[in-house]
Scaffold this motif. Structure first.
Motif, PDB file in Angstrom:
ATOM      1  N   MET B  10       4.368 -37.741 -29.394  1.00 43.76           N
ATOM      2  CA  MET B  10       5.668 -38.356 -29.635  1.00 43.76           C
ATOM      3  C   MET B  10       6.704 -37.251 -29.792  1.00 43.76           C
ATOM      4  O   MET B  10       6.372 -36.146 -30.249  1.00 43.76           O
ATOM      5  CB  MET B  10       5.640 -39.221 -30.907  1.00 43.76           C
ATOM      6  N   THR B  11       7.935 -37.576 -29.428  1.00 48.76           N
ATOM      7  CA  THR B  11       9.039 -36.627 -29.564  1.00 48.76           C
ATOM      8  C   THR B  11      10.128 -37.269 -30.395  1.00 48.76           C
ATOM      9  O   THR B  11      10.424 -38.460 -30.223  1.00 48.76           O
ATOM     10  CB  THR B  11       9.579 -36.225 -28.186  1.00 48.76           C
ATOM     11  N   ALA B  12      10.722 -36.504 -31.297  1.00 50.00           N
ATOM     12  CA  ALA B  12      11.797 -37.014 -32.137  1.00 50.00           C
ATOM     13  C   ALA B  12      12.807 -35.896 -32.389  1.00 50.00           C
ATOM     14  O   ALA B  12      12.523 -34.717 -32.130  1.00 50.00           O
ATOM     15  CB  ALA B  12      11.238 -37.546 -33.444  1.00 50.00           C
ATOM     16  N   THR B  13      13.947 -36.284 -32.904  1.00 46.25           N
ATOM     17  CA  THR B  13      15.030 -35.338 -33.136  1.00 46.25           C
ATOM     18  C   THR B  13      15.109 -34.958 -34.609  1.00 46.25           C
ATOM     19  O   THR B  13      14.891 -35.799 -35.492  1.00 46.25           O
ATOM     20  CB  THR B  13      16.368 -35.942 -32.686  1.00 46.25           C
ATOM     21  N   GLU B  14      15.418 -33.734 -34.867  1.00 47.08           N
ATOM     22  CA  GLU B  14      15.592 -33.252 -36.238  1.00 47.08           C
ATOM     23  C   GLU B  14      16.572 -34.155 -36.985  1.00 47.08           C
ATOM     24  O   GLU B  14      17.620 -34.532 -36.452  1.00 47.08           O
ATOM     25  CB  GLU B  14      16.122 -31.819 -36.208  1.00 47.08           C
ATOM     26  N   GLY B  15      16.205 -34.525 -38.211  1.00 45.03           N
ATOM     27  CA  GLY B  15      17.050 -35.392 -39.020  1.00 45.03           C
ATOM     28  C   GLY B  15      16.803 -36.873 -38.833  1.00 45.03           C
ATOM     29  O   GLY B  15      17.255 -37.701 -39.642  1.00 45.03           O
ATOM     30  N   ALA B  16      16.072 -37.234 -37.796  1.00 47.97           N
ATOM     31  CA  ALA B  16      15.817 -38.649 -37.487  1.00 47.97           C
ATOM     32  C   ALA B  16      14.591 -39.162 -38.244  1.00 47.97           C
ATOM     33  O   ALA B  16      14.026 -38.476 -39.107  1.00 47.97           O
ATOM     34  CB  ALA B  16      15.634 -38.821 -35.988  1.00 47.97           C
ATOM     35  N   ILE B  17      14.193 -40.394 -37.908  1.00 50.15           N
ATOM     36  CA  ILE B  17      13.011 -41.043 -38.479  1.00 50.15           C
ATOM     37  C   ILE B  17      12.029 -41.310 -37.344  1.00 50.15           C
ATOM     38  O   ILE B  17      12.430 -41.689 -36.238  1.00 50.15           O
ATOM     39  CB  ILE B  17      13.382 -42.379 -39.153  1.00 50.15           C
ATOM     40  N   VAL B  18      10.750 -41.144 -37.630  1.00 48.12           N
ATOM     41  CA  VAL B  18       9.738 -41.454 -36.616  1.00 48.12           C
ATOM     42  C   VAL B  18       8.594 -42.221 -37.265  1.00 48.12           C
ATOM     43  O   VAL B  18       8.251 -41.988 -38.426  1.00 48.12           O
ATOM     44  CB  VAL B  18       9.221 -40.172 -35.921  1.00 48.12           C
ATOM     45  N   GLN B  19       8.025 -43.156 -36.521  1.00 51.15           N
ATOM     46  CA  GLN B  19       6.888 -43.947 -36.998  1.00 51.15           C
ATOM     47  C   GLN B  19       5.702 -43.716 -36.079  1.00 51.15           C
ATOM     48  O   GLN B  19       5.798 -43.920 -34.867  1.00 51.15           O
ATOM     49  CB  GLN B  19       7.258 -45.439 -36.995  1.00 51.15           C
ATOM     50  N   ILE B  20       4.600 -43.289 -36.646  1.00 49.42           N
ATOM     51  CA  ILE B  20       3.382 -43.032 -35.890  1.00 49.42           C
ATOM     52  C   ILE B  20       2.380 -44.137 -36.232  1.00 49.42           C
ATOM     53  O   ILE B  20       2.010 -44.307 -37.391  1.00 49.42           O
ATOM     54  CB  ILE B  20       2.786 -41.654 -36.241  1.00 49.42           C
ATOM     55  N   ASN B  21       1.961 -44.870 -35.213  1.00 52.60           N
ATOM     56  CA  ASN B  21       1.075 -46.018 -35.416  1.00 52.60           C
ATOM     57  C   ASN B  21      -0.390 -45.651 -35.252  1.00 52.60           C
ATOM     58  O   ASN B  21      -0.734 -44.716 -34.508  1.00 52.60           O
ATOM     59  CB  ASN B  21       1.421 -47.124 -34.430  1.00 52.60           C
ATOM     60  N   LEU B  74       5.338 -43.074 -41.622  1.00 55.38           N
ATOM     61  CA  LEU B  74       6.781 -42.999 -41.408  1.00 55.38           C
ATOM     62  C   LEU B  74       7.289 -41.671 -41.956  1.00 55.38           C
ATOM     63  O   LEU B  74       7.055 -41.356 -43.129  1.00 55.38           O
ATOM     64  CB  LEU B  74       7.474 -44.160 -42.102  1.00 55.38           C
ATOM     65  N   LEU B  75       7.934 -40.906 -41.108  1.00 59.15           N
ATOM     66  CA  LEU B  75       8.490 -39.631 -41.528  1.00 59.15           C
ATOM     67  C   LEU B  75      10.011 -39.719 -41.436  1.00 59.15           C
ATOM     68  O   LEU B  75      10.568 -40.001 -40.364  1.00 59.15           O
ATOM     69  CB  LEU B  75       8.001 -38.484 -40.644  1.00 59.15           C
ATOM     70  N   LYS B  76      10.684 -39.467 -42.546  1.00 59.83           N
ATOM     71  CA  LYS B  76      12.146 -39.542 -42.598  1.00 59.83           C
ATOM     72  C   LYS B  76      12.746 -38.147 -42.638  1.00 59.83           C
ATOM     73  O   LYS B  76      12.071 -37.168 -42.984  1.00 59.83           O
ATOM     74  CB  LYS B  76      12.583 -40.302 -43.846  1.00 59.83           C
ATOM     75  N   LYS B 104       0.404 -35.737 -31.538  1.00 56.46           N
ATOM     76  CA  LYS B 104       1.194 -34.502 -31.579  1.00 56.46           C
ATOM     77  C   LYS B 104       2.668 -34.874 -31.651  1.00 56.46           C
ATOM     78  O   LYS B 104       3.190 -35.535 -30.747  1.00 56.46           O
ATOM     79  CB  LYS B 104       0.916 -33.662 -30.342  1.00 56.46           C
ATOM     80  N   LEU B 105       3.326 -34.472 -32.714  1.00 62.46           N
ATOM     81  CA  LEU B 105       4.743 -34.773 -32.910  1.00 62.46           C
ATOM     82  C   LEU B 105       5.578 -33.539 -32.590  1.00 62.46           C
ATOM     83  O   LEU B 105       5.380 -32.483 -33.204  1.00 62.46           O
ATOM     84  CB  LEU B 105       4.994 -35.221 -34.345  1.00 62.46           C
ATOM     85  N   ILE B 106       6.479 -33.698 -31.648  1.00 68.95           N
ATOM     86  CA  ILE B 106       7.375 -32.612 -31.257  1.00 68.95           C
ATOM     87  C   ILE B 106       8.755 -32.935 -31.784  1.00 68.95           C
ATOM     88  O   ILE B 106       9.300 -34.013 -31.510  1.00 68.95           O
ATOM     89  CB  ILE B 106       7.403 -32.466 -29.720  1.00 68.95           C
ATOM     90  N   ILE B 107       9.331 -32.022 -32.551  1.00 67.04           N
ATOM     91  CA  ILE B 107      10.667 -32.198 -33.107  1.00 67.04           C
ATOM     92  C   ILE B 107      11.646 -31.327 -32.316  1.00 67.04           C
ATOM     93  O   ILE B 107      11.425 -30.116 -32.176  1.00 67.04           O
ATOM     94  CB  ILE B 107      10.725 -31.804 -34.592  1.00 67.04           C
TER      95      ILE B 107
END
Lengths: 113, 109
Positions: B10-21, B74-76, B104-107
């Motif tokens: 998964m890819t997310a942006t710095e400062g955002a929220i991501v949910q990994i199922n 959930l990562l905030k 694998k989480l890419i920020i």
């Protein structure tokens, strides 16, 4: 407090050779575990020990043996290494075997040629 | 058979929220764990759920629905240091952990 230590950090081994991976914990945990981690797969349990003097087989025990002579040490032995045993090996421990947090050592990267 | 499924990457942006199922099918259930693993390092414990609902711990929260065989992490307020793999694991009836392959989480900045 070191937690869990493993040795060696990495090793290249010829097929057919015998190898012992060492694991020592200083937390006085009763339960210890050996896992292997391969790319694209989850951690897989090789062997475990509920307490000193007892051991059990996990999901992938073939080709591996363990002993638990005391609380602190839990060595893993490959009697005759094969290339499919190339992996990263993690030792872990928990206060008891059950719904308890497992703490991991830094791992041993083993390559069997 | 026993099975733990989670997205590979998964890819997310710095400062955002991501949910990994994470979805699971196991023989018995004695709780679900989430671990974080930075590249080349050991897994480290994040959370444990055994009852349905949300467990909050700082920027990280974990949810469990036993009837659906489902959990999420959930990562905030994402930080660059959150770039890592996140491992879901279920403790089965034999008190052994069954692990997913990890997400694998890419920020990105």
């Amino acid at each position: 407090i070191a937690g869990i230590t493993q040795a060696p950090t990495s090793q290249i081994l010829a097929a057919g050779r015998r190898m012992t991976l060492r694991c020592t914990q200083d937390m006085r945990h009763n339960a210890m575990y050996w896992y292997r981690q391969d790319l694209g797969l989850g951690l897989r349990l090789i062997h475990y020990s509920n307490t000193a003097g007892t051991t059990g087989k996990g999901e992938v025990p073939d080709g591996y043996s363990v002993s638990r002579a005391n609380t602190d040490d839990f060595p893993l032995t490959l009697a005759s290494a094969v290339p499919s045993q190339t992996s990263v090996y993690f030792c872990a421990s928990s206060d008891k075997m059950g719904p308890d947090t497992q703490y991991f050592g830094p791992g041993t990267r083993l390559t069997v040629l | 058979g026993q099975n733990i499924d989670q997205p590979t990457e998964m890819t997310a942006t710095e400062g955002a929220i991501v949910q990994i199922n994470c979805t699971y099918q196991t023989s018995g259930f004695n709780g679900l764990f989430w671990y974080q693993q930075h590249a080349g390092e050991a897994p480290t414990f994040l959370s444990y759920n055994v009852l349905d609902g949300l467990e909050e711990k700082g920027r990280f929260s974990s949810f469990l629905s036993r009837s659906k065989g489902y959990s999420y992490l959930l990562l905030k307020e994402l930080q660059m240091k959150d770039s890592a793999s996140y491992l879901c694991a279920v403790m089965d009836s034999n008190y052994q952990l069954i692990w997913g392959a990890g997400t694998k989480l890419i920020i990105k900045p």
